[in-house]
Design a protein around this motif. Structure first.
Motif, PDB file in Angstrom:
ATOM      1  N   ALA A  38       0.817  -1.219   0.000  1.00  0.00           N
ATOM      2  CA  ALA A  38       0.000   0.000   0.000  1.00  0.00           C
ATOM      3  C   ALA A  38       0.850   1.269   0.000  1.00  0.00           C
ATOM      4  O   ALA A  38       0.349   2.339  -0.375  1.00  0.00           O
ATOM      5  CB  ALA A  38      -0.942   0.002   1.207  1.00  0.00           C
ATOM      6  N   GLU A  39       2.121   1.169   0.420  1.00  0.00           N
ATOM      7  CA  GLU A  39       2.993   2.343   0.395  1.00  0.00           C
ATOM      8  C   GLU A  39       3.176   2.883  -1.015  1.00  0.00           C
ATOM      9  O   GLU A  39       3.519   4.048  -1.203  1.00  0.00           O
ATOM     10  CB  GLU A  39       4.372   2.009   0.978  1.00  0.00           C
ATOM     11  CG  GLU A  39       4.372   1.873   2.477  1.00  0.00           C
ATOM     12  CD  GLU A  39       5.763   1.937   3.077  1.00  0.00           C
ATOM     13  OE1 GLU A  39       6.644   2.607   2.514  1.00  0.00           O
ATOM     14  OE2 GLU A  39       5.952   1.308   4.134  1.00  0.00           O
ATOM     15  N   TYR A  40       2.953   2.049  -2.009  1.00  0.00           N
ATOM     16  CA  TYR A  40       3.183   2.446  -3.392  1.00  0.00           C
ATOM     17  C   TYR A  40       1.906   2.835  -4.134  1.00  0.00           C
ATOM     18  O   TYR A  40       1.945   3.100  -5.339  1.00  0.00           O
ATOM     19  CB  TYR A  40       3.915   1.325  -4.126  1.00  0.00           C
ATOM     20  CG  TYR A  40       5.211   0.933  -3.462  1.00  0.00           C
ATOM     21  CD1 TYR A  40       6.184   1.891  -3.190  1.00  0.00           C
ATOM     22  CD2 TYR A  40       5.461  -0.384  -3.079  1.00  0.00           C
ATOM     23  CE1 TYR A  40       7.374   1.548  -2.573  1.00  0.00           C
ATOM     24  CE2 TYR A  40       6.659  -0.733  -2.462  1.00  0.00           C
ATOM     25  CZ  TYR A  40       7.611   0.232  -2.213  1.00  0.00           C
ATOM     26  OH  TYR A  40       8.789  -0.115  -1.602  1.00  0.00           O
ATOM     27  N   ASP A  41       0.796   2.874  -3.413  1.00  0.00           N
ATOM     28  CA  ASP A  41      -0.454   3.293  -4.040  1.00  0.00           C
ATOM     29  C   ASP A  41      -0.366   4.770  -4.442  1.00  0.00           C
ATOM     30  O   ASP A  41       0.153   5.603  -3.686  1.00  0.00           O
ATOM     31  CB  ASP A  41      -1.628   3.116  -3.074  1.00  0.00           C
ATOM     32  CG  ASP A  41      -2.016   1.661  -2.875  1.00  0.00           C
ATOM     33  OD1 ASP A  41      -1.502   0.803  -3.609  1.00  0.00           O
ATOM     34  OD2 ASP A  41      -2.840   1.395  -1.982  1.00  0.00           O
ATOM     35  N   GLY A  42      -0.890   5.088  -5.602  1.00  0.00           N
ATOM     36  CA  GLY A  42      -0.998   6.474  -6.014  1.00  0.00           C
ATOM     37  C   GLY A  42       0.170   7.012  -6.813  1.00  0.00           C
ATOM     38  O   GLY A  42       0.070   8.085  -7.415  1.00  0.00           O
TER      39      GLY A  42
END
Length: 252
Positions: A38-42
């Motif tokens: 999720a750290e790499y979302d967006g």
């Protein structure tokens, strides 16, 4: 402009008109760094330094989570990621010498060189087999069969807001390439050799950065890795070389 380290070789640079990401990876079970996908979302722009498992294997999952993300890489990782299901429209195949303008950044791709990996010894193999994280070996073996480097490591020079950051894909340089010098920050992967200290000295003395920050020293996928001792190189340069800290913002 500032930089954030997400473990392994995963570097986020914020500035210009947005943010860009290099080599996103989620360490395997047993790692001493806690990073979630999720750290790499967006993120909408990802740059790959080379095609090894710890630099590209999580990109297909990232693309599924953020469908408008765009990945920039050389031919070998481009082929690997296409075979893993990343759509063609999400990718750009780059070549050495390319100058890209993304989110207010000017990014130059130069031909780098991978570190010379240490040979496998019987002692090292036995320690892997008896490790509580030996199941990681099966996953890594399968991924290594398809995630190739193929002499395609990239050295990226990132420019924005009057500052320059060099992001190295591995701890080595080519003799036939004229690399920039005196950059504001060198991101130096302290990993890949039996002894990382001599090649790190060689790189720093050749590039003469104003500041160098070490990444990729963490225990990324045990039992094949352990955290690397960085004390010697840091003491040698007394404040000019430091370790990146997980998720800590580094102002440039």
């Amino acid at each position: 402009m500032y930089l954030i380290w997400h473990g392994t070789a995963s570097i986020e640079i914020v500035g210009g008109e947005g943010r860009i990401l290099f080599d996103p990876f989620v360490p395997l079970k047993g790692s001493n760094v806690d990073v979630d996908i999720a750290e790499y979302d967006g993120f909408t722009d990802i740059f790959v330094t080379h095609g090894h498992v710890d630099h590209i294997s999580d990109i297909p999952r990232i693309v599924k989570r953020t469908p408008n993300v765009h990945v920039y890489c050389t031919r070998t990782p481009w082929n690997t990621l296409r075979n893993k299901g990343v759509p063609r429209e999400n990718m750009t195949c780059i070549a050495y010498g390319d100058i890209l303008h993304v989110k207010g950044f000017t990014i130059t791709a130069l031909h780098g060189r991978h570190a010379v990996l240490p040979r496998l010894t019987k002692e090292r193999l036995m320690s892997w087999i008896h490790s509580p994280f030996r199941k990681n070996i099966i996953h890594l073996f399968k991924e290594n069969l398809v995630c190739k480097e193929n002499d395609e490591t990239v050295f990226y020079l990132v420019e924005a807001e009057g500052k320059t950051i060099a992001v190295m894909g591995s701890l080595n340089l080519r003799e036939d390439v004229e690399y920039p010098r005196n950059m504001d920050l060198l991101v130096l992967p302290y990993n890949g050799w039996e002894d990382n200290y001599p090649p790190a000295i060689e790189v720093i003395e050749r590039l003469k950065p104003k500041k160098a920050m070490l990444d990729h020293y963490d225990d990324t996928f045990p039992p094949l890795t352990t955290e690397i001792d960085t004390k010697r190189i840091i003491e040698t340069y007394q404040g000019m070389v430091e370790r990146l800290g997980l998720r800590k913002k580094i102002e440039i």
